[in-house]
Design a protein around this motif. Structure first.
Motif, PDB file in Angstrom:
ATOM      1  N   GLY A  22      27.182  -5.416  41.095  1.00  0.00           N
ATOM      2  CA  GLY A  22      26.056  -4.500  41.090  1.00  0.00           C
ATOM      3  C   GLY A  22      26.057  -3.486  42.215  1.00  0.00           C
ATOM      4  N   LEU A  23      26.824  -3.722  43.283  1.00  0.00           N
ATOM      5  CA  LEU A  23      26.813  -2.776  44.396  1.00  0.00           C
ATOM      6  C   LEU A  23      27.446  -1.436  44.025  1.00  0.00           C
ATOM      7  CD1 LEU A  23      27.560  -4.963  47.550  1.00  0.00           C
ATOM      8  CD2 LEU A  23      25.364  -4.119  46.722  1.00  0.00           C
ATOM      9  N   GLN A  24      28.354  -1.442  43.057  1.00  0.00           N
ATOM     10  CA  GLN A  24      28.976  -0.183  42.652  1.00  0.00           C
ATOM     11  C   GLN A  24      27.999   0.749  41.949  1.00  0.00           C
ATOM     12  OE1 GLN A  24      29.848  -3.236  41.690  1.00  0.00           O
ATOM     13  NE2 GLN A  24      30.416  -3.320  39.570  1.00  0.00           N
ATOM     14  N   ASP A  25      26.832   0.235  41.564  1.00  0.00           N
ATOM     15  CA  ASP A  25      25.829   1.060  40.895  1.00  0.00           C
ATOM     16  C   ASP A  25      24.988   1.878  41.877  1.00  0.00           C
ATOM     17  OD1 ASP A  25      26.682   0.014  38.476  1.00  0.00           O
ATOM     18  OD2 ASP A  25      25.206  -1.597  38.509  1.00  0.00           O
ATOM     19  N   PHE A  26      25.128   1.609  43.165  1.00  0.00           N
ATOM     20  CA  PHE A  26      24.355   2.355  44.154  1.00  0.00           C
ATOM     21  C   PHE A  26      24.853   3.791  44.241  1.00  0.00           C
ATOM     22  CE2 PHE A  26      22.948  -1.773  45.393  1.00  0.00           C
ATOM     23  CZ  PHE A  26      21.714  -1.558  45.986  1.00  0.00           C
ATOM     24  N   GLU A  27      23.951   4.701  44.547  1.00  0.00           N
ATOM     25  CA  GLU A  27      24.319   6.111  44.670  1.00  0.00           C
ATOM     26  C   GLU A  27      24.921   6.430  46.025  1.00  0.00           C
ATOM     27  OE1 GLU A  27      22.271   9.140  42.997  1.00  0.00           O
ATOM     28  OE2 GLU A  27      21.541   7.973  41.310  1.00  0.00           O
ATOM     29  N   THR A  28      24.553   5.674  47.072  1.00  0.00           N
ATOM     30  CA  THR A  28      25.052   5.952  48.412  1.00  0.00           C
ATOM     31  C   THR A  28      25.676   4.696  49.014  1.00  0.00           C
ATOM     32  OG1 THR A  28      22.969   5.354  49.487  1.00  0.00           O
ATOM     33  CG2 THR A  28      23.225   7.666  48.810  1.00  0.00           C
ATOM     34  N   TRP A  29      26.624   4.900  49.903  1.00  0.00           N
ATOM     35  CA  TRP A  29      27.248   3.759  50.580  1.00  0.00           C
ATOM     36  C   TRP A  29      26.221   3.044  51.450  1.00  0.00           C
ATOM     37  CZ3 TRP A  29      26.994   3.345  55.747  1.00  0.00           C
ATOM     38  CH2 TRP A  29      26.778   4.506  56.476  1.00  0.00           C
ATOM     39  N   LEU A  71      33.740   0.573  49.755  1.00  0.00           N
ATOM     40  CA  LEU A  71      34.075   1.903  50.270  1.00  0.00           C
ATOM     41  C   LEU A  71      35.007   2.637  49.318  1.00  0.00           C
ATOM     42  CD1 LEU A  71      34.463   1.036  54.040  1.00  0.00           C
ATOM     43  CD2 LEU A  71      32.744   2.562  53.039  1.00  0.00           C
ATOM     44  N   ARG A  72      35.922   1.905  48.687  1.00  0.00           N
ATOM     45  CA  ARG A  72      36.847   2.537  47.731  1.00  0.00           C
ATOM     46  C   ARG A  72      36.072   3.169  46.576  1.00  0.00           C
ATOM     47  NH1 ARG A  72      41.767   3.651  46.892  1.00  0.00           N
ATOM     48  NH2 ARG A  72      42.437   2.387  48.643  1.00  0.00           N
ATOM     49  N   ILE A  73      35.040   2.494  46.110  1.00  0.00           N
ATOM     50  CA  ILE A  73      34.218   3.042  45.026  1.00  0.00           C
ATOM     51  C   ILE A  73      33.657   4.400  45.432  1.00  0.00           C
ATOM     52  CG2 ILE A  73      32.009   2.761  43.812  1.00  0.00           C
ATOM     53  CD1 ILE A  73      32.665  -0.333  43.871  1.00  0.00           C
ATOM     54  N   PHE A  74      33.129   4.495  46.643  1.00  0.00           N
ATOM     55  CA  PHE A  74      32.528   5.753  47.085  1.00  0.00           C
ATOM     56  C   PHE A  74      33.584   6.816  47.369  1.00  0.00           C
ATOM     57  CE2 PHE A  74      29.102   2.732  47.635  1.00  0.00           C
ATOM     58  CZ  PHE A  74      28.091   3.407  46.981  1.00  0.00           C
ATOM     59  N   GLU A  85      47.738   6.533  50.694  1.00  0.00           N
ATOM     60  CA  GLU A  85      47.837   5.959  52.043  1.00  0.00           C
ATOM     61  C   GLU A  85      46.774   6.550  52.978  1.00  0.00           C
ATOM     62  OE1 GLU A  85      51.374   8.574  54.098  1.00  0.00           O
ATOM     63  OE2 GLU A  85      51.909   7.129  52.553  1.00  0.00           O
ATOM     64  N   ASP A  86      46.432   7.818  52.785  1.00  0.00           N
ATOM     65  CA  ASP A  86      45.372   8.425  53.591  1.00  0.00           C
ATOM     66  C   ASP A  86      43.995   7.903  53.180  1.00  0.00           C
ATOM     67  OD1 ASP A  86      47.192   9.906  55.102  1.00  0.00           O
ATOM     68  OD2 ASP A  86      47.097  11.633  53.751  1.00  0.00           O
ATOM     69  N   LYS A  87      43.795   7.699  51.881  1.00  0.00           N
ATOM     70  CA  LYS A  87      42.534   7.103  51.419  1.00  0.00           C
ATOM     71  C   LYS A  87      42.333   5.746  52.069  1.00  0.00           C
ATOM     72  CE  LYS A  87      42.071   8.990  46.781  1.00  0.00           C
ATOM     73  NZ  LYS A  87      42.125   8.670  45.352  1.00  0.00           N
ATOM     74  N   GLN A  88      43.380   4.918  52.042  1.00  0.00           N
ATOM     75  CA  GLN A  88      43.256   3.577  52.617  1.00  0.00           C
ATOM     76  C   GLN A  88      43.034   3.655  54.119  1.00  0.00           C
ATOM     77  OE1 GLN A  88      42.972   0.715  50.694  1.00  0.00           O
ATOM     78  NE2 GLN A  88      42.198  -0.013  52.663  1.00  0.00           N
ATOM     79  N   PHE A  89      43.650   4.628  54.786  1.00  0.00           N
ATOM     80  CA  PHE A  89      43.449   4.824  56.221  1.00  0.00           C
ATOM     81  C   PHE A  89      41.979   5.123  56.518  1.00  0.00           C
ATOM     82  CE2 PHE A  89      43.410   7.628  59.962  1.00  0.00           C
ATOM     83  CZ  PHE A  89      44.032   6.820  60.892  1.00  0.00           C
ATOM     84  N   ILE A  90      41.384   5.999  55.736  1.00  0.00           N
ATOM     85  CA  ILE A  90      39.973   6.366  55.902  1.00  0.00           C
ATOM     86  C   ILE A  90      39.078   5.169  55.593  1.00  0.00           C
ATOM     87  CG2 ILE A  90      38.111   7.819  54.971  1.00  0.00           C
ATOM     88  CD1 ILE A  90      40.372   9.990  54.569  1.00  0.00           C
ATOM     89  N   ILE A  91      39.362   4.482  54.495  1.00  0.00           N
ATOM     90  CA  ILE A  91      38.591   3.284  54.126  1.00  0.00           C
ATOM     91  C   ILE A  91      38.667   2.257  55.250  1.00  0.00           C
ATOM     92  CG2 ILE A  91      38.596   1.276  52.577  1.00  0.00           C
ATOM     93  CD1 ILE A  91      39.406   3.322  50.325  1.00  0.00           C
ATOM     94  N   ASP A  92      39.874   2.037  55.778  1.00  0.00           N
ATOM     95  CA  ASP A  92      40.041   1.065  56.860  1.00  0.00           C
ATOM     96  C   ASP A  92      39.218   1.460  58.084  1.00  0.00           C
ATOM     97  OD1 ASP A  92      41.726  -0.530  55.355  1.00  0.00           O
ATOM     98  OD2 ASP A  92      43.569   0.201  56.315  1.00  0.00           O
ATOM     99  N   PHE A  93      39.230   2.733  58.440  1.00  0.00           N
ATOM    100  CA  PHE A  93      38.473   3.194  59.605  1.00  0.00           C
ATOM    101  C   PHE A  93      36.995   2.862  59.460  1.00  0.00           C
ATOM    102  CE2 PHE A  93      35.852   6.294  61.763  1.00  0.00           C
ATOM    103  CZ  PHE A  93      36.331   6.209  63.060  1.00  0.00           C
ATOM    104  N   TYR A  94      36.409   3.238  58.323  1.00  0.00           N
ATOM    105  CA  TYR A  94      34.981   2.979  58.111  1.00  0.00           C
ATOM    106  C   TYR A  94      34.702   1.486  57.947  1.00  0.00           C
ATOM    107  CZ  TYR A  94      33.991   7.886  58.101  1.00  0.00           C
ATOM    108  OH  TYR A  94      33.854   9.177  58.507  1.00  0.00           O
TER     109      TYR A  94
END
Length: 147
Positions: A22-29, A71-74, A85-94
């Motif tokens: 259900g968390l993927q249904d949220f509009e914001t992270w 985070l990947r969903i957003f 690889e850059d997406k995963q880098f950003i996801i990892d940072f957050y």
């Protein structure tokens, strides 16, 4: 289960899977993060006992396993062309930043209201995920590099 760590890991991973529903249904992270923290707080006794008695690392891994797909969903929703690889880098940072904040919240007995905590994080991070993705986009022209 081979030992108590194996049992606790199973319990936390089952809980993480349930929490993600259900968390993927949220509009914001931040809304999804608030809901996640509320679920952690609802399991306060278990989480604090694991954190204090069994393994802080297991709680940390539990939070990582909840936040990474969230985070990947957003990131994917923003539909900005970025190398994987850059997406995963950003996801990892957050993910590491947010897990660090969540671990500190847990260490302090989850006293701060999850709503207040996510509001504060949202003030700090509003729009930053999208900005980070835009900086890594693969379709930038040389004129865009100053953005």
């Amino acid at each position: 289960f081979k030992d108590i760590y194996d049992l606790v890991d199973w319990i936390l991973m089952e809980d993480a899977a349930e929490a993600l529903e259900g968390l993927q249904d949220f509009e914001t992270w931040s809304g999804a993060l608030r809901e996640m923290l509320e679920k952690v707080q609802a399991n306060r006794v278990l989480v604090l006992n694991v954190y204090r008695s069994v393994s802080r690392e297991q709680v940390e891994q539990y939070l990582y396993k909840m936040l990474d797909p969230l985070l990947r969903i957003f990131v994917e929703r923003l539909n900005i062309p970025v190398k994987e690889e850059d997406k995963q880098f950003i996801i990892d940072f957050y993910k590491y930043a947010l897990v660090g904040m969540a671990l500190e919240w847990i260490r302090k007995d989850m006293k701060e209201d999850p709503v207040r905590m996510t509001e504060r994080l949202n003030v700090l991070l509003h729009g930053e995920l999208e900005r980070a993705l835009r900086r890594f986009r693969t379709d930038r022209s040389p004129a865009d590099l100053d953005d």
